[in-house]
Design a protein around this motif. Structure first.
Motif, short mmCIF file in Angstrom:
data_model
loop_
_atom_site.label_atom_id
_atom_site.label_comp_id
_atom_site.label_asym_id
_atom_site.label_seq_id
_atom_site.Cartn_x
_atom_site.Cartn_y
_atom_site.Cartn_z
N LYS A 192 -12.67 -4.33 10.67
CA LYS A 192 -13.30 -3.46 11.66
C LYS A 192 -12.19 -2.80 12.49
O LYS A 192 -11.24 -3.47 12.90
N GLY A 193 -12.30 -1.50 12.69
CA GLY A 193 -11.34 -0.79 13.53
C GLY A 193 -10.09 -0.34 12.80
O GLY A 193 -9.16 0.17 13.42
N LEU A 194 -10.02 -0.50 11.48
CA LEU A 194 -8.85 -0.11 10.71
C LEU A 194 -8.98 1.34 10.24
O LEU A 194 -9.99 1.72 9.66
N VAL A 195 -7.95 2.14 10.51
CA VAL A 195 -7.92 3.54 10.13
C VAL A 195 -6.54 3.86 9.57
O VAL A 195 -5.54 3.37 10.08
N ALA A 196 -6.50 4.69 8.54
CA ALA A 196 -5.23 5.17 7.99
C ALA A 196 -5.03 6.61 8.45
O ALA A 196 -5.98 7.40 8.46
N LYS A 197 -3.78 6.95 8.85
CA LYS A 197 -3.45 8.30 9.29
C LYS A 197 -2.11 8.72 8.71
O LYS A 197 -1.21 7.89 8.57
N GLN A 198 -1.97 9.99 8.42
CA GLN A 198 -0.69 10.54 8.00
C GLN A 198 0.24 10.59 9.22
O GLN A 198 -0.11 11.20 10.23
N GLY B 33 2.94 0.71 8.43
CA GLY B 33 2.93 2.03 7.82
C GLY B 33 4.01 2.12 6.76
O GLY B 33 4.74 1.15 6.51
N ILE B 34 4.10 3.29 6.19
CA ILE B 34 5.11 3.55 5.17
C ILE B 34 5.98 4.69 5.65
O ILE B 34 5.48 5.75 6.04
N HIS B 35 7.28 4.47 5.61
CA HIS B 35 8.27 5.51 5.86
C HIS B 35 9.22 5.51 4.66
O HIS B 35 9.93 4.53 4.46
N LYS B 36 9.15 6.57 3.88
CA LYS B 36 9.89 6.66 2.62
C LYS B 36 9.48 5.49 1.74
O LYS B 36 8.32 5.40 1.37
#
Length: 110
Positions: free
Chosen positions: A19-25, A41-44
């Motif tokens: 609950k409350g999980l969102v993915a963003k660019q 998150g992912i960086h490279k």
């Protein structure tokens, strides 16, 4: 730079339905926010991990970690974990757990 979808899928699998999980660019990659607070998150090809600022130095003492610094002003509470530090499901789970525990304890953002 585009992020690795397989890597993102591994993270999504570890995060599971929450609950409350969102993915963003973000950061030229993707970030996962829990109740509006970024957790991982992912960086490279690296994992961004948000953690308790007081635990930053201890986390940076672990193998395959480094300071997350995009601006020349690194902040405590943010690190990058290289691919060798998240190669196994267990390693990835451990880092995601650190991040979700911290972000989940923060007040929700609207």
């Amino acid at each position: 730079m585009a992020y690795d979808e397989k890597f993102a899928a591994r993270i999504r699998k570890v995060l599971g339905p929450r609950k409350g999980l969102v993915a963003k660019q973000m950061f030229g990659g993707i970030a996962f926010l829990l109740n509006g607070n970024m957790c991982v998150g992912i960086h490279k090809d690296e994992l961004i991990v948000r953690l308790d600022p007081d635990e930053t130095d201890a986390a940076l003492a672990k193998p395959h970690t480094r300071v997350f610094d995009l601006t020349g002003r690194p902040m405590k509470g943010w690190i990058l974990v290289g691919s060798k530090g998240i190669a196994t499901a267990r390693q990835l789970r451990q880092w995601v757990s650190v991040a979700t525990n911290y972000a989940g304890a923060l007040p929700p953002k609207r």
